[in-house]
Design an enzyme around this catalytic site. Structure first.
Site, PDB file in Angstrom:
ATOM      1  N   CYS A  99      -5.163   4.215  20.643  1.00 27.62           N
ATOM      2  CA  CYS A  99      -5.205   3.089  21.584  1.00 27.62           C
ATOM      3  C   CYS A  99      -3.782   2.590  21.870  1.00 27.62           C
ATOM      4  CB  CYS A  99      -6.059   1.959  21.016  1.00 27.62           C
ATOM      5  SG  CYS A  99      -5.380   1.215  19.527  1.00 27.62           S
TER       6      CYS A  99
ATOM      7  N   TYR B  42       0.821  -1.219   0.000  1.00 30.78           N
ATOM      8  CA  TYR B  42       0.000   0.000   0.000  1.00 30.78           C
ATOM      9  C   TYR B  42       0.850   1.263   0.000  1.00 30.78           C
ATOM     10  CZ  TYR B  42      -4.291  -2.553   0.065  1.00 30.78           C
ATOM     11  OH  TYR B  42      -5.329  -3.363  -0.324  1.00 30.78           O
TER      12      TYR B  42
ATOM     13  N   CYS C 182     -11.511   0.308  18.021  1.00 31.88           N
ATOM     14  CA  CYS C 182     -10.951   1.666  18.133  1.00 31.88           C
ATOM     15  C   CYS C 182     -11.378   2.438  16.882  1.00 31.88           C
ATOM     16  CB  CYS C 182      -9.428   1.585  18.223  1.00 31.88           C
ATOM     17  SG  CYS C 182      -8.603   3.196  18.138  1.00 31.88           S
TER      18      CYS C 182
ATOM     19  N   CYS D  72      -7.365   2.706  12.582  1.00 31.02           N
ATOM     20  CA  CYS D  72      -6.848   1.692  13.500  1.00 31.02           C
ATOM     21  C   CYS D  72      -7.292   0.313  13.023  1.00 31.02           C
ATOM     22  CB  CYS D  72      -7.360   1.931  14.916  1.00 31.02           C
ATOM     23  SG  CYS D  72      -6.675   0.756  16.102  1.00 31.02           S
TER      24      CYS D  72
ATOM     25  N   ARG E  37       1.650   1.784  -3.608  1.00 34.86           N
ATOM     26  CA  ARG E  37       0.513   2.316  -4.371  1.00 34.86           C
ATOM     27  C   ARG E  37       0.245   3.765  -3.993  1.00 34.86           C
ATOM     28  NH1 ARG E  37      -4.220  -1.693  -3.661  1.00 34.86           N
ATOM     29  NH2 ARG E  37      -5.246  -0.295  -5.138  1.00 34.86           N
TER      30      ARG E  37
ATOM     31  N   HIS F  32     -14.825   1.823  -2.194  1.00 36.45           N
ATOM     32  CA  HIS F  32     -13.786   0.970  -1.587  1.00 36.45           C
ATOM     33  C   HIS F  32     -12.774   1.780  -0.780  1.00 36.45           C
ATOM     34  CE1 HIS F  32     -14.844  -2.067  -4.974  1.00 36.45           C
ATOM     35  NE2 HIS F  32     -15.738  -2.048  -4.025  1.00 36.45           N
TER      36      HIS F  32
ATOM     37  N   CYS G 264      -1.292   3.089  15.877  1.00 35.53           N
ATOM     38  CA  CYS G 264      -2.480   3.881  16.242  1.00 35.53           C
ATOM     39  C   CYS G 264      -2.140   4.759  17.445  1.00 35.53           C
ATOM     40  CB  CYS G 264      -3.666   2.999  16.597  1.00 35.53           C
ATOM     41  SG  CYS G 264      -5.077   3.989  17.166  1.00 35.53           S
TER      42      CYS G 264
HETATM   43  C1  BV8 Z   1     -18.176  -7.949   0.642  1.00 26.04           C
HETATM   44  C2  BV8 Z   1      -9.880  -1.767  -2.353  1.00 26.04           C
HETATM   45  C3  BV8 Z   1     -19.480  -8.861   2.332  1.00 26.04           C
HETATM   46  C4  BV8 Z   1      -8.606  -2.415  -1.901  1.00 26.04           C
HETATM   47  C5  BV8 Z   1     -11.171  -3.464  -3.583  1.00 26.04           C
HETATM   48  C6  BV8 Z   1     -21.188 -11.731  -5.271  1.00 26.04           C
HETATM   49  C7  BV8 Z   1     -20.717 -12.581  -6.233  1.00 26.04           C
HETATM   50  C8  BV8 Z   1     -19.366 -13.014  -6.175  1.00 26.04           C
HETATM   51  C9  BV8 Z   1     -18.481 -12.579  -5.185  1.00 26.04           C
HETATM   52  C10 BV8 Z   1     -18.965 -11.743  -4.226  1.00 26.04           C
HETATM   53  C11 BV8 Z   1     -20.301 -11.332  -4.260  1.00 26.04           C
HETATM   54  N1  BV8 Z   1     -20.467 -10.493  -3.221  1.00 26.04           N
HETATM   55  C12 BV8 Z   1     -19.300 -10.384  -2.513  1.00 26.04           C
HETATM   56  C13 BV8 Z   1     -18.372 -11.145  -3.112  1.00 26.04           C
HETATM   57  C14 BV8 Z   1     -16.979 -11.274  -2.675  1.00 26.04           C
HETATM   58  C15 BV8 Z   1     -16.076 -10.116  -3.158  1.00 26.04           C
HETATM   59  C16 BV8 Z   1     -15.992 -10.126  -4.665  1.00 26.04           C
HETATM   60  O1  BV8 Z   1     -16.665  -9.386  -5.353  1.00 26.04           O
HETATM   61  N2  BV8 Z   1     -15.074 -10.980  -5.165  1.00 26.04           N
HETATM   62  C17 BV8 Z   1     -14.824 -10.995  -6.627  1.00 26.04           C
HETATM   63  C18 BV8 Z   1     -13.336 -11.102  -6.851  1.00 26.04           C
HETATM   64  C19 BV8 Z   1     -15.598 -12.081  -7.266  1.00 26.04           C
HETATM   65  N3  BV8 Z   1     -16.566  -8.827  -2.694  1.00 26.04           N
HETATM   66  C20 BV8 Z   1     -16.149  -8.426  -1.468  1.00 26.04           C
HETATM   67  O2  BV8 Z   1     -15.406  -9.055  -0.749  1.00 26.04           O
HETATM   68  C21 BV8 Z   1     -16.686  -7.068  -1.017  1.00 26.04           C
HETATM   69  N4  BV8 Z   1     -17.124  -7.169   0.337  1.00 26.04           N
HETATM   70  O3  BV8 Z   1     -18.834  -8.541  -0.174  1.00 26.04           O
HETATM   71  O4  BV8 Z   1     -18.406  -7.995   1.971  1.00 26.04           O
HETATM   72  C22 BV8 Z   1     -19.802  -8.452   3.654  1.00 26.04           C
HETATM   73  C23 BV8 Z   1     -21.018  -7.864   3.840  1.00 26.04           C
HETATM   74  C24 BV8 Z   1     -21.360  -7.504   5.137  1.00 26.04           C
HETATM   75  C25 BV8 Z   1     -20.461  -7.755   6.200  1.00 26.04           C
HETATM   76  C26 BV8 Z   1     -19.197  -8.318   5.937  1.00 26.04           C
HETATM   77  C27 BV8 Z   1     -18.850  -8.657   4.635  1.00 26.04           C
HETATM   78  C28 BV8 Z   1     -15.545  -6.011  -0.997  1.00 26.04           C
HETATM   79  C29 BV8 Z   1     -15.002  -5.821  -2.352  1.00 26.04           C
HETATM   80  C30 BV8 Z   1     -14.001  -4.625  -2.343  1.00 26.04           C
HETATM   81  C31 BV8 Z   1     -12.572  -5.108  -2.336  1.00 26.04           C
HETATM   82  N5  BV8 Z   1     -11.639  -3.972  -2.443  1.00 26.04           N
HETATM   83  N6  BV8 Z   1     -10.331  -2.379  -3.610  1.00 26.04           N
HETATM   84  C32 BV8 Z   1      -7.457  -2.176  -2.853  1.00 26.04           C
HETATM   85  O5  BV8 Z   1      -7.649  -1.459  -3.853  1.00 26.04           O
HETATM   86  O6  BV8 Z   1      -6.362  -2.686  -2.549  1.00 26.04           O
HETATM   87  S1  BV8 Z   1     -11.678  -4.189  -5.075  1.00 26.04           S
HETATM   88  C33 BV8 Z   1     -10.561  -3.591  -6.280  1.00 26.04           C
HETATM   89  O7  BV8 Z   1     -10.569  -4.558  -7.311  1.00 26.04           O
HETATM   90  C34 BV8 Z   1     -10.947  -2.299  -6.933  1.00 26.04           C
HETATM   91  O8  BV8 Z   1     -11.465  -1.367  -6.034  1.00 26.04           O
HETATM   92  C35 BV8 Z   1     -11.965  -2.754  -7.974  1.00 26.04           C
HETATM   93  O9  BV8 Z   1     -13.236  -2.924  -7.381  1.00 26.04           O
HETATM   94  C36 BV8 Z   1     -11.432  -4.127  -8.352  1.00 26.04           C
HETATM   95  C37 BV8 Z   1     -10.625  -4.031  -9.612  1.00 26.04           C
HETATM   96  O10 BV8 Z   1     -11.539  -3.925 -10.649  1.00 26.04           O
HETATM   97  P1  BV8 Z   1     -11.394  -2.738 -11.742  1.00 26.04           P
HETATM   98  O11 BV8 Z   1     -11.252  -1.440 -11.053  1.00 26.04           O
HETATM   99  O12 BV8 Z   1     -12.484  -2.938 -12.701  1.00 26.04           O
HETATM  100  O13 BV8 Z   1      -9.968  -3.021 -12.405  1.00 26.04           O
HETATM  101  P2  BV8 Z   1      -9.584  -4.217 -13.395  1.00 26.04           P
HETATM  102  O14 BV8 Z   1      -8.111  -4.183 -13.497  1.00 26.04           O
HETATM  103  O15 BV8 Z   1     -10.272  -5.448 -12.998  1.00 26.04           O
HETATM  104  O16 BV8 Z   1     -10.207  -3.781 -14.809  1.00 26.04           O
HETATM  105  C38 BV8 Z   1      -9.725  -2.625 -15.437  1.00 26.04           C
HETATM  106  C39 BV8 Z   1     -10.628  -2.427 -16.629  1.00 26.04           C
HETATM  107  O17 BV8 Z   1     -10.231  -1.216 -17.278  1.00 26.04           O
HETATM  108  C40 BV8 Z   1     -10.539  -3.542 -17.666  1.00 26.04           C
HETATM  109  O18 BV8 Z   1     -11.845  -3.814 -18.124  1.00 26.04           O
HETATM  110  C41 BV8 Z   1      -9.691  -2.917 -18.795  1.00 26.04           C
HETATM  111  O19 BV8 Z   1     -10.051  -3.412 -20.058  1.00 26.04           O
HETATM  112  C42 BV8 Z   1     -10.077  -1.456 -18.676  1.00 26.04           C
HETATM  113  N7  BV8 Z   1      -9.062  -0.498 -19.120  1.00 26.04           N
HETATM  114  C43 BV8 Z   1      -7.709  -0.608 -18.991  1.00 26.04           C
HETATM  115  N8  BV8 Z   1      -7.107   0.529 -19.470  1.00 26.04           N
HETATM  116  C44 BV8 Z   1      -8.122   1.363 -19.853  1.00 26.04           C
HETATM  117  C45 BV8 Z   1      -9.372   0.706 -19.624  1.00 26.04           C
HETATM  118  N9  BV8 Z   1     -10.562   1.274 -19.910  1.00 26.04           N
HETATM  119  C46 BV8 Z   1     -10.530   2.538 -20.441  1.00 26.04           C
HETATM  120  N10 BV8 Z   1      -9.380   3.235 -20.662  1.00 26.04           N
HETATM  121  C47 BV8 Z   1      -8.166   2.678 -20.392  1.00 26.04           C
HETATM  122  N11 BV8 Z   1      -7.044   3.381 -20.644  1.00 26.04           N
HETATM  123 ZN    ZN Z   2      -6.512   2.307  17.829  1.00 19.91          ZN
END
Ligand code: BV8
Ligand code: ZN
Length: 314
Positions: A206, A73, A140, A135, A76, A127, A203
């Protein structure tokens, strides 16, 4: 890959629809920031030092190796601070100023929309952001906004003498990627030191836990306030006229699910993507638009009837 010219007929019909749209959503992904020099999650960008980005973005990874996850991180944050918003970020911010019924749902944590002065109440950070720290303990509530780079001295990016963010290293990385080699500029053969927990962000409230990046990790729920803002917008009786899906592979939920929810509220769907294969999960429907190309050039063109010419702020 040169950006194919935009189909005139499709552009005219899109402009006509946008000009009469009152309630509009946009779903933003990593592709929006690609031409600002930030790697996406899929393809070459999906790997950081041979670690799969998605596996590092989990509470389990942080618990197992906070030093590794913090290096990830911190890197990034460094890259995002070096990058500049591109014309698409500015165009979306201008549309928000011109169209009160416009809401941007961003999956990006890079802070570039904010730096393009996107009105904050029309930008839902699904996100979180790299520039909030909180924390690591649920008990916390400490959190802070933090742009310090490196976030702590111990996390200074090891360069082994090679500055991975130098133009020379970027050229090297770009040349490698053009040859389809999977070289991540930080892959310059410099091992990352394991930092002892006491030298990682602590943190100050805490004094018992580490600070972690203010992003939503896989398996964690999205911020309740953001979920409420999005649901309130989608559930409003007035319906939705249009959703613009920009630079996302639409594979992560619940974010990707908003495309169909908007459709159910009457929205027409417009996809902007470099790759035509990244269709919405529910596939294409009659009346959808797909504009293949770089978001930085296509988005300002699409929004022109409402925002006029966007002067790139260099
Ligand atoms: C949760 C922050 C529950 C961190 C991120 C339903 C079905 C299946 C799975 C699930 C479901 N519901 C939940 C899940 C599980 C999971 C999930 O979705 N898994 C996936 C992998 C199947 N979801 C979760 O875990 C979510 N939480 O469900 O919690 C819950 C509920 C209550 C209580 C407790 C728990 C949380 C998901 C968030 C995770 N955090 N980011 C970090 O960044 O480090 S996700 C992260 O990855 C990004 O934020 C983004 O969302 C994703 C990446 O996707 P994109 O941004 O689209 O990027 P990618 O590279 O994939 O694509 C780029 C695109 O751009 C391509 O299409 C490419 O062609 C195009 N492109 C490239 N260059 C260009 C372009 N387009 C135009 N111009 C260009 N120049
Ligand atoms: Zn703390």
């Amino acid at each position: 890959m040169a950006t194919p010219s935009i189909d005139k007929h499709a552009l005219d019909s899109f402009h006509a629809h946008l000009s009469q749209s009152k309630r509009v959503l946009a779903l933003l992904g990593a592709g929006l920031s690609a031409s600002s020099g930030l790697p996406t999650f899929r393809g070459a960008g999906g790997l950081w030092r041979s670690h799969d980005s998605i596996s590092l973005a989990t509470p389990e990874a942080f618990a197992a190796d906070p030093s590794l996850v913090w290096h990830f991180y911190n890197y990034r944050r460094h890259m995002a601070l070096q990058a500049q918003p591109n014309p698409a970020h500015y165009a979306l911010a201008e549309l928000a100023r011109k169209l009160p019924g416009f809401q941007c749902l961003s999956q990006n944590v890079d802070g570039l929309s904010q730096r393009a002065e996107h009105p904050p109440d029309q930008l839902q950070l699904l996100h979180g952001t790299l520039f909030e720290l909180k924390c690591a303990s649920r008990r916390c509530d400490y959190h802070e906004t933090n742009f310090t780079d490196p976030v702590v001295p111990a996390l200074a990016i090891p360069t082994g003498g090679v500055d991975p963010t130098s133009n020379e290293a970027r050229r090297e990385a770009a040349a490698a990627q053009d040859k389809g080699q999977d070289l991540d500029i930080s892959d310059v053969k410099v091992p990352i030191p394991s930092i002892s927990t006491k030298d990682l962000p602590q943190c100050p409230k805490c004094n018992a836990h580490l600070l972690r990046p203010g992003v939503v990790w896989f398996g964690e729920s999205l911020p309740a306030s953001v979920l409420k803002n999005v649901d309130d917008f989608i559930d409003a009786d007035a319906g939705i006229d249009l959703i613009i899906v920009i630079g996302t592979s639409a594979k992560v939920y619940p974010a990707a699910g908003y495309i169909d929810e908007a459709r159910e509220k009457g929205a027409r769907v417009c996809v902007v993507n470099m790759d035509t294969n990244d269709a919405p999960a529910s596939g294409w429907a009659e009346g959808d638009w797909l504009f293949q190309g770089d978001a930085a050039t296509v988005v300002p063109e699409l929004l022109k009837p409402v925002i006029g010419e966007i002067k790139a702020k260099v």
